[in-house]
Design a protein around this motif. Sequence first.
Motif, PDB file in Angstrom:
ATOM      1  N   ALA A  94       0.835  -1.211   0.000  1.00 31.03           N
ATOM      2  CA  ALA A  94       0.000   0.000   0.000  1.00 31.03           C
ATOM      3  C   ALA A  94       0.867   1.258   0.000  1.00 31.03           C
ATOM      4  CB  ALA A  94      -0.933  -0.008   1.206  1.00 31.03           C
ATOM      5  N   TYR A  95       1.900   1.284   0.838  1.00 34.78           N
ATOM      6  CA  TYR A  95       2.769   2.459   0.887  1.00 34.78           C
ATOM      7  C   TYR A  95       3.490   2.663  -0.443  1.00 34.78           C
ATOM      8  CZ  TYR A  95       6.507   5.676   2.017  1.00 34.78           C
ATOM      9  OH  TYR A  95       7.362   6.746   1.993  1.00 34.78           O
ATOM     10  N   PHE A  96       4.114   1.600  -0.952  1.00 35.82           N
ATOM     11  CA  PHE A  96       4.883   1.747  -2.187  1.00 35.82           C
ATOM     12  C   PHE A  96       3.985   1.965  -3.406  1.00 35.82           C
ATOM     13  CE2 PHE A  96       8.330  -0.026   0.431  1.00 35.82           C
ATOM     14  CZ  PHE A  96       9.288   0.927   0.151  1.00 35.82           C
ATOM     15  N   THR A  97       2.721   1.594  -3.331  1.00 37.44           N
ATOM     16  CA  THR A  97       1.782   1.921  -4.403  1.00 37.44           C
ATOM     17  C   THR A  97       1.556   3.431  -4.446  1.00 37.44           C
ATOM     18  OG1 THR A  97       0.716  -0.246  -4.304  1.00 37.44           O
ATOM     19  CG2 THR A  97      -0.571   1.552  -5.269  1.00 37.44           C
ATOM     20  N   GLU A  98       1.434   4.060  -3.272  1.00 35.58           N
ATOM     21  CA  GLU A  98       1.324   5.519  -3.221  1.00 35.58           C
ATOM     22  C   GLU A  98       2.588   6.190  -3.749  1.00 35.58           C
ATOM     23  OE1 GLU A  98      -0.427   7.544   0.257  1.00 35.58           O
ATOM     24  OE2 GLU A  98      -0.655   5.512   1.067  1.00 35.58           O
TER      25      GLU A  98
END
Length: 108
Positions: A94-98
């Motif tokens: 989720a973080y690296f998708t942002e």
Amino acid sequence: MDPLTFDYENLHVRVDRGVFELFPLDGIEHGFRVPLSWLGALVHYKKPDTPGELILGVVRDPHAALYGTERLAFRYRSTQVVRVPKSDEPLFRAYFTEVAALADRRVV
């Protein structure tokens, strides 16, 4: 725009103005700083029932996936002292998708 941060156990990372930074906390030997256009990240699982290891690095091709990067796509990589159980991998995704959206790059 405020920096985009993520904390997990002894790991603190942030993205600000197109730069990814990892700050050394307890157990992490060195920091890491790279422009988003060259960042690669992966949680690599060697065995199905053991926690994975976080790998951060510089990719050879800026069109490579930012997260879920294949290990051979890295020009330079560093395994961090962070073990990630499969149940926590979605937090990293989720973080690296942002982060990938900020960099106009993809995740796998």
